[in-house]
Design an enzyme around this catalytic site. Structure first.
Site, mmCIF file in Angstrom:
data_model
loop_
_atom_site.group_PDB
_atom_site.id
_atom_site.type_symbol
_atom_site.label_atom_id
_atom_site.label_comp_id
_atom_site.label_asym_id
_atom_site.label_seq_id
_atom_site.Cartn_x
_atom_site.Cartn_y
_atom_site.Cartn_z
ATOM 1 N N HIS A 59 0.840 -1.206 0.000
ATOM 2 C CA HIS A 59 0.000 0.000 0.000
ATOM 3 C C HIS A 59 0.873 1.253 0.000
ATOM 4 C CE1 HIS A 59 -3.529 2.464 1.474
ATOM 5 N NE2 HIS A 59 -2.509 3.224 1.870
ATOM 6 N N GLU A 60 1.845 1.296 0.907
ATOM 7 C CA GLU A 60 2.719 2.468 1.006
ATOM 8 C C GLU A 60 3.608 2.604 -0.229
ATOM 9 O OE1 GLU A 60 2.164 4.621 3.172
ATOM 10 O OE2 GLU A 60 0.834 3.431 4.437
#
Length: 387
Positions: A59-60
């Site tokens: 996600h990051e």
């Protein structure tokens, strides 16, 4: 981030994990065992948590790699028990760019959920309504559900979640950046109040989320206004030109004397006028304990420190200082130190420009009301009279 250590480097970005993350693993193992789970169930629980944080890293990375396409670097990614943080060097001011950077993280979770769904269908495990699928016996089903929850939670239109940034980006396409931030922050604060009310009667955890959202909204407004006040300034408008430097062979006792008698806390180190690095106050106590007052600062110099140039963007420097946690930055002309920028300098500059902006607003209000003009004031960073 203090208390973190590096575990990987992905796409040129350092990935760190905070020590408290291991407390989460211990708690998961202990609580599963205490509730009657056997060794296999404990391992499933731990594997699910580790896989979940793998999804958080992805996600990051979605944020980081999308930001990279717009010329914005990422300092690092840090895993915490409550999730992950990708520290971008700065947030894009272009609303289209901010939209894509913000939405990239949740889009990764959607992609992960889609892949998990395909895998489970192929394995014949697509009955998500079954109790076993949602209580820990199926890692794939758990991860599928968790990724959907992450998408929903992150897309709530409230800072500091991704949905708040998406909302601001959409609003900024129609209004100025500060007004868009204030509107998005107001939506977030209203959601925080709603969370708090529900939390009182239903789940106390929502009270924590409410506080998190409310503070995040206020912080975003402050950052947006700071960007407006200093966005057109160069570094030389905020730098100190009167500062103390040290040479590598000076004793720690000299630094102690300077700290006690002055207000400067970090010091450029120069050898025959040429910049070598920075000596920071945070390194002083440990150095004295280990080596004593008479040892030199030669082995305590931060030689790979953040630097700036006088004509560089002050706003970009502030973003880098915040993302790296640096309190003072030397300003170099070639290899000579010509100034020093500290967080205190920046705060003072913002305070002065904020007051000047408020005065200009009052002047405009009086003019709109047909009242006489007030005395012209000077912009804090300019020699031109501003009315």
């Amino acid at each position: 981030m203090s208390g973190s250590f590096k575990i990987a480097k992905l796409f040129g970005i350092d990935v760190f994990v905070h020590w408290s993350f291991f407390l989460l693993l211990l708690w998961i193992g202990w609580s599963t065992s205490r509730s009657g789970g056997d060794a296999a169930q404990v391992l499933v629980g731990l594997a699910t948590v580790l896989a979940l944080f793998g999804c958080v890293v992805l996600h990051e990375l979605g944020h980081a790699l999308t930001a990279r396409r717009f010329g914005i670097g990422t300092t690092d990614i840090t895993l915490l028990p409550i999730g992950g943080v990708a520290r971008l060097e700065r947030m894009p001011k272009n609303p289209v760019q901010e939209f894509w950077v913000a939405i990239a993280g949740p889009a990764v979770n959607v992609a992960i959920a889609a892949v998990l769904l395909v895998v489970m269908v192929l394995l014949g495990r697509s009955n998500f309504a079954s109790a076993d699928a949602l209580t820990g016996n199926s890692i794939l089903a758990n991860l599928f559900t968790i990724n959907l929850v992450l998408v929903i939670f992150n897309m709530l239109p409230a800072f500091p979640m991704d949905g708040g940034r998406v909302l601001r980006a959409l609003l900024a396409m129609k209004m100025n950046y500060v007004s868009a931030t204030e509107t998005a922050a107001l939506v977030g604060k209203l959601m925080a109040v709603l969370f708090a009310v529900i939390g009182i009667y239903a789940n106390p955890l929502l009270l924590f989320i409410a506080l998190f959202v409310f503070l995040g909204a206020s912080g975003e407004v402050r950052m947006a206004k700071m960007g407006e006040w200093i966005g057109n300034l160069t570094v030389d408008k905020a730098m100190m030109t009167q500062f103390r430097t040290f040479s590598p062979d000076e004793p720690l006792a000299s630094v102690v004397d300077e700290l006690i008698s002055g207000s400067q806390v970090d010091f450029p180190v120069c050898q025959e006028g040429h910049f070598v690095g920075m000596f920071r106050r945070s390194d002083l106590p440990g150095a004295i304990e280990t080596h004593g007052h008479e040892s030199t600062i030669a082995n305590l110099i931060d030689r790979d420190c953040l630097t700036a140039t006088p004509d560089g963007s002050l706003e970009h420097l502030v973003s880098k200082m915040q993302s790296t946690g640096v309190g003072s930055v030397p300003v170099l002309q070639g290899d000579r130190v010509v100034g020093l920028v500290s967080q205190e300098n920046i705060n003072e500059l913002v305070m002065i420009r904020s007051a000047a902006a408020n005065h200009r607003d009052q002047v405009r209000d009086r003019q709109s009301a047909g009242q006489p003009n007030s005395t012209p004031v000077r912009d804090a960073s300019s020699t031109n009279t501003v009315v």
